[in-house]
Motif scaffolding. Sequence first.
Motif, short mmCIF file in Angstrom:
data_model
loop_
_atom_site.label_atom_id
_atom_site.label_comp_id
_atom_site.label_asym_id
_atom_site.label_seq_id
_atom_site.Cartn_x
_atom_site.Cartn_y
_atom_site.Cartn_z
N THR A 72 63.66 82.14 15.89
CA THR A 72 63.85 82.89 14.65
C THR A 72 63.29 82.11 13.47
N GLU A 73 63.50 80.78 13.47
CA GLU A 73 62.99 79.93 12.41
C GLU A 73 61.47 79.94 12.36
N THR A 104 61.31 75.34 0.47
CA THR A 104 62.64 75.39 1.09
C THR A 104 62.53 75.79 2.55
N GLY A 105 61.70 76.79 2.83
CA GLY A 105 61.51 77.26 4.20
C GLY A 105 60.90 76.20 5.10
N VAL A 106 59.87 75.51 4.61
CA VAL A 106 59.20 74.49 5.43
C VAL A 106 60.15 73.31 5.67
N LEU A 110 61.45 72.12 9.28
CA LEU A 110 61.26 70.74 9.77
C LEU A 110 62.58 70.14 10.23
N GLY A 111 63.64 70.43 9.49
CA GLY A 111 64.94 69.87 9.84
C GLY A 111 65.53 70.48 11.10
N SER A 112 65.10 71.69 11.47
CA SER A 112 65.69 72.37 12.62
C SER A 112 64.84 72.30 13.88
N THR A 124 54.06 68.77 6.83
CA THR A 124 54.10 67.73 5.82
C THR A 124 53.01 67.95 4.77
N ALA A 125 51.83 68.34 5.21
CA ALA A 125 50.74 68.62 4.28
C ALA A 125 51.09 69.79 3.37
#
Length: 135
Positions: A72-73, A104-106, A110-112, A124-125
Motif C-alpha cells: 500500500t505504501e 512527507t510521503g517519501v 523510507l521509514g517503512s 534520498t535524491a
Amino acid sequence: MSDTGHPTPGRPAQDGGGVHIGSMSGGSIATGSQGSAYSVNHTAAEPDVRHEELLGAIRALREALPARERSTEDTTLDGELADAEAEITRTGAAGPERLTRLLTGVRGWLGSQAAAAGAIASATAVVQGIAQLLG
C-alpha cells in the motif's frame, strides 16, 4: 475580379479557386473539399535546473519501486510521485504544498521499507531535491 476577368489589385480573386492570406501567426488552415489542417501545440513548461534534477530523481524512484507485489505504501508513494512529475512537466515547477506532501510521503516510505539500495538512493535524491527547493 474585374469585368475583364483579371484580379482586382490588392484583393483576392473571387473565382472560388484562390486563397489569399495577408498575415498569419500560428494555427493552421485547409482549403478545398478534401483539405485537412492539423495544429499541434506544446504547452509544457521548461523546469528550472533544480526542478529538472528533482524530476529526474522522481522518475528514477518510480522506476525503482517494485513493479509487482506492491505494498500500500508503494502504491501511495507512486501516486504522489506521479502527481509531482505531472505538475513539474506541465508547469515547470512544483508548488511548496506539493513538495511538502511529497517529502512527507517519501520520508514515511523510507521509514517503512526494507527497500533495495537503488530505491533508497533514488528516494534520498528526491528528499535532497525537495529540501533544496523548500530551503
